[in-house]
Design a protein around this motif. Structure first.
Motif, PDB file in Angstrom:
ATOM      1  N   ILE A   1       1.231  -1.231   0.150  1.00  0.00           N
ATOM      2  CA  ILE A   1      -0.097   0.607   0.244  1.00  0.00           C
ATOM      3  C   ILE A   1       0.774   1.340  -0.092  1.00  0.00           C
ATOM      4  CG2 ILE A   1      -1.275   0.895   1.374  1.00  0.00           C
ATOM      5  CD1 ILE A   1      -2.529  -1.477   1.920  1.00  0.00           C
ATOM      6  N   THR A   2       1.803   0.965   0.783  1.00  0.00           N
ATOM      7  CA  THR A   2       3.070   2.343   0.551  1.00  0.00           C
ATOM      8  C   THR A   2       3.823   2.840  -0.522  1.00  0.00           C
ATOM      9  OG1 THR A   2       3.008   1.747   3.420  1.00  0.00           O
ATOM     10  CG2 THR A   2       4.841   3.082   1.421  1.00  0.00           C
ATOM     11  N   ALA A   3       3.892   1.478  -0.636  1.00  0.00           N
ATOM     12  CA  ALA A   3       4.540   1.448  -2.376  1.00  0.00           C
ATOM     13  C   ALA A   3       3.461   2.394  -3.226  1.00  0.00           C
ATOM     14  CB  ALA A   3       5.381   0.207  -2.821  1.00  0.00           C
ATOM     15  N   GLU A   4       2.402   1.775  -3.601  1.00  0.00           N
ATOM     16  CA  GLU A   4       0.875   2.458  -3.945  1.00  0.00           C
ATOM     17  C   GLU A   4       0.795   3.945  -4.154  1.00  0.00           C
ATOM     18  OE1 GLU A   4      -1.949  -0.434  -3.539  1.00  0.00           O
ATOM     19  OE2 GLU A   4      -1.087  -2.233  -4.968  1.00  0.00           O
ATOM     20  N   LEU A   5       0.895   4.168  -3.061  1.00  0.00           N
ATOM     21  CA  LEU A   5       0.675   5.252  -2.437  1.00  0.00           C
ATOM     22  C   LEU A   5       1.480   6.398  -2.710  1.00  0.00           C
ATOM     23  CD1 LEU A   5      -0.622   4.907   1.107  1.00  0.00           C
ATOM     24  CD2 LEU A   5      -2.380   5.967  -0.982  1.00  0.00           C
TER      25      LEU A   5
ATOM     26  N   LEU B   1      19.559   9.930   9.844  1.00  0.00           N
ATOM     27  CA  LEU B   1      18.543   9.142   9.309  1.00  0.00           C
ATOM     28  C   LEU B   1      18.795   7.829   7.788  1.00  0.00           C
ATOM     29  CD1 LEU B   1      16.287   6.482  10.422  1.00  0.00           C
ATOM     30  CD2 LEU B   1      14.867   8.176  10.265  1.00  0.00           C
ATOM     31  N   LYS B   2      18.609   8.423   7.020  1.00  0.00           N
ATOM     32  CA  LYS B   2      19.190   8.561   6.083  1.00  0.00           C
ATOM     33  C   LYS B   2      19.973   8.038   5.473  1.00  0.00           C
ATOM     34  CE  LYS B   2      16.838  12.427   3.393  1.00  0.00           C
ATOM     35  NZ  LYS B   2      16.650  13.811   2.884  1.00  0.00           N
ATOM     36  N   ALA B   3      21.521   8.621   6.536  1.00  0.00           N
ATOM     37  CA  ALA B   3      22.101   7.321   6.386  1.00  0.00           C
ATOM     38  C   ALA B   3      22.569   6.070   6.805  1.00  0.00           C
ATOM     39  CB  ALA B   3      23.150   8.553   6.585  1.00  0.00           C
ATOM     40  N   ASP B   4      21.891   5.491   7.523  1.00  0.00           N
ATOM     41  CA  ASP B   4      21.527   4.152   8.357  1.00  0.00           C
ATOM     42  C   ASP B   4      20.454   4.268   8.978  1.00  0.00           C
ATOM     43  OD1 ASP B   4      21.912   2.219  10.030  1.00  0.00           O
ATOM     44  OD2 ASP B   4      22.626   3.134  11.348  1.00  0.00           O
ATOM     45  N   LEU B   5      19.237   3.590   8.001  1.00  0.00           N
ATOM     46  CA  LEU B   5      17.772   3.175   7.694  1.00  0.00           C
ATOM     47  C   LEU B   5      17.714   2.142   8.643  1.00  0.00           C
ATOM     48  CD1 LEU B   5      17.008   4.066   4.088  1.00  0.00           C
ATOM     49  CD2 LEU B   5      16.583   4.961   6.066  1.00  0.00           C
ATOM     50  N   SER B   6      18.758   1.799   9.469  1.00  0.00           N
ATOM     51  CA  SER B   6      18.507   0.541  10.401  1.00  0.00           C
ATOM     52  C   SER B   6      17.810   1.658  11.487  1.00  0.00           C
ATOM     53  CB  SER B   6      19.543  -0.247  10.845  1.00  0.00           C
ATOM     54  OG  SER B   6      20.743   0.572  10.986  1.00  0.00           O
TER      55      SER B   6
ATOM     56  N   ARG C   1      12.122   6.096  -0.914  1.00  0.00           N
ATOM     57  CA  ARG C   1      11.819   6.470  -2.344  1.00  0.00           C
ATOM     58  C   ARG C   1      12.315   7.884  -2.570  1.00  0.00           C
ATOM     59  NH1 ARG C   1       7.403   4.368  -5.078  1.00  0.00           N
ATOM     60  NH2 ARG C   1       6.989   5.308  -6.883  1.00  0.00           N
ATOM     61  N   PHE C   2      12.253   8.298  -1.704  1.00  0.00           N
ATOM     62  CA  PHE C   2      12.132  10.453  -2.157  1.00  0.00           C
ATOM     63  C   PHE C   2      13.581  10.558  -1.218  1.00  0.00           C
ATOM     64  CE2 PHE C   2       7.345   9.409  -1.639  1.00  0.00           C
ATOM     65  CZ  PHE C   2       7.393  10.002  -3.950  1.00  0.00           C
ATOM     66  N   PRO C   3      14.355  10.651  -1.275  1.00  0.00           N
ATOM     67  CA  PRO C   3      16.173  11.170   0.095  1.00  0.00           C
ATOM     68  C   PRO C   3      15.840  11.853  -0.241  1.00  0.00           C
ATOM     69  CG  PRO C   3      16.531  10.150  -2.381  1.00  0.00           C
ATOM     70  CD  PRO C   3      15.150   9.621  -2.201  1.00  0.00           C
ATOM     71  N   GLY C   4      15.326  12.765  -1.109  1.00  0.00           N
ATOM     72  CA  GLY C   4      15.788  14.298  -1.553  1.00  0.00           C
ATOM     73  C   GLY C   4      14.725  15.061  -1.220  1.00  0.00           C
TER      74      GLY C   4
ATOM     75  N   ASP D   1      10.744   4.282   6.400  1.00  0.00           N
ATOM     76  CA  ASP D   1      11.684   3.605   5.561  1.00  0.00           C
ATOM     77  C   ASP D   1      11.251   4.059   4.307  1.00  0.00           C
ATOM     78  OD1 ASP D   1      13.549   1.101   6.078  1.00  0.00           O
ATOM     79  OD2 ASP D   1      12.627   1.172   4.124  1.00  0.00           O
ATOM     80  N   GLY D   2       9.669   4.084   3.929  1.00  0.00           N
ATOM     81  CA  GLY D   2       9.299   3.303   2.717  1.00  0.00           C
ATOM     82  C   GLY D   2       9.383   5.085   1.688  1.00  0.00           C
ATOM     83  N   LEU D   3       9.489   6.211   2.795  1.00  0.00           N
ATOM     84  CA  LEU D   3       9.724   7.500   2.228  1.00  0.00           C
ATOM     85  C   LEU D   3      11.139   7.931   2.335  1.00  0.00           C
ATOM     86  CD1 LEU D   3       6.602   9.508   4.039  1.00  0.00           C
ATOM     87  CD2 LEU D   3       7.050   9.224   1.557  1.00  0.00           C
TER      88      LEU D   3
END
Length: 373
Positions: free
Chosen positions: A92-96, A236-241, A342-345, A337-339
């Motif tokens: 669902i996250t990917a579709e949105l 957070l972007k540098a380490d998504l864990s 998908r959108f690192p910027g 995580d998805g955002l």
């Protein structure tokens, strides 16, 4: 709040209440049976002059009755079931995000992502037709009006919402499926002592509200708080864990609800820190702002996405710990995580301090969150 364990405050209705401020007191009082959640059965203060909100004299929110009903509902929120839902939430996250990427920019994160994600998930869990999501969102928003809507419109939303649920449950009785409403119906039919028809409808009403609006508010507002602090977002972007600990810290730091949701009625005098006493007959709020108590959370006013042992009060505690906490956590983790993948910027399209709060509703989110990437 740092200076006093109890504060005397006014609710939006103008009625008086006592706000408990210290973390250790709040945590203990969540399990104290001298504080009753049955505020509609006692002369408790009102949250709103125009809306009873969660008051229902036909529902017993105290032990032992509450524990029987809660045990039935909690079976649907086991860790195994929630993890089984994760791939669906990810889809669902990917579709949105696909739709968000193809749409106009800046995008409103609330409308494009934060609202529809938990609505679609709770629709899936409860077996609510997705076509009804706009309808029940409108009715729930009216149901949760504190001062936003006039009393007659609030009442119309409350009645229409209850009637909608009656029709939905009747349809599920005739056409049961592999969903939570159908399961609750089966329990109710097998043992009405565990769950009467009225209690069944009350829990469906509560789960739809809690499963949609609180999580939507936190997805949007938590993301905005993170993006308003570019150094934390970059970390957070540098380490998504770090997403799980970041989600917990955002839950602590930017509360999705307000202390209005913890309204209680004192059946006896109750002593708290520093010898202060909650007087018998008081309406009491257990402060979610106790998440900022420095005695429990070092450097409490700093957003620390690596914070450990983060036992915040955002989901409550004890027997009144939020039934849907595991679901909300999982959705927040997948959304964050998805955002960021998908959108690192991803960034706010306006300065964070210019984001506008909605007026007169129950939750402290943002009306819009314009973002670009």
């Amino acid at each position: 709040m740092r200076d006093e364990p109890l504060l005397h405050v006014a609710l939006p209705s103008g009625d008086p209440a006592v706000l408990v401020t210290r973390y250790k007191d709040v945590r203990r009082l969540f399990a104290d049976e001298r504080l009753s959640r049955n505020t509609s059965r006692y002369p408790a203060s009102r949250i709103s002059a125009d809306n009873d909100l969660f008051g229902d004299p036909e529902i017993d929110n105290d032990p032992p009755r509450y524990l029987v009903e809660r045990a039935v509902v909690m079976r649907a929120f086991s860790a195994r079931r929630i993890e089984a839902l994760r791939p669906i939430v990810r889809e669902i996250t990917a579709e949105l995000m696909d739709a968000m990427e193809a749409g106009p920019r800046p995008a409103d994160l609330m409308e494009a992502f934060a609202y529809p994600l938990p609505i679609l998930v709770i629709c899936h869990m409860l077996g609510v037709p997705p076509k009804d999501r706009a309808k029940f969102r409108r009715l729930i928003d009216g149901y949760l009006s504190v001062t936003a809507l006039p009393a007659d419109e609030v009442e119309r939303c409350r009645v229409d919402y209850w009637n909608y649920l009656s029709e939905l449950i009747a349809d599920k009785r005739a056409n049961p499926g592999d969903d939570l409403i159908s399961e609750l119906i089966r329990v109710s039919e097998e043992d009405p002592e565990k769950l009467t028809d009225y209690q069944l409808q009350h829990w469906v009403k509560t789960l739809l509200i809690a499963g949609y609006v609180t999580t939507a508010s936190q997805i949007g507002t938590g993301t905005a708080v993170l993006l308003h602090r570019p150094e934390a977002a970059a970390d957070l972007k540098a380490d998504l864990s770090l997403v799980p600990s970041a989600v917990e810290e955002l839950l602590r730091y930017q509360m999705m609800g307000t202390s209005l949701g913890s309204l209680r009625y004192a059946l006896e005098d109750i002593e708290v820190s520093d010898g202060a006493v909650i007087p018998k007959g008081s309406t009491v709020m257990l402060s979610v702002e106790s998440n900022m108590d420095e005695e429990t959370f070092p450097d409490a006013c700093a957003l620390d996405i690596r914070r450990q042992d983060n036992h915040h009060m955002t989901f409550g505690a004890g027997i009144h710990f939020c039934a849907g906490a595991a679901l909300a956590r999982m959705e927040l983790q997948e959304a964050t995580d998805g955002l960021l993948r998908r959108f690192p910027g991803l960034q706010l399209a306006i300065p964070g301090e210019k984001l506008v709060r909605p007026v007169g509703g129950f939750l402290a989110g943002y009306a819009e969150i314009p973002v670009v990437w």
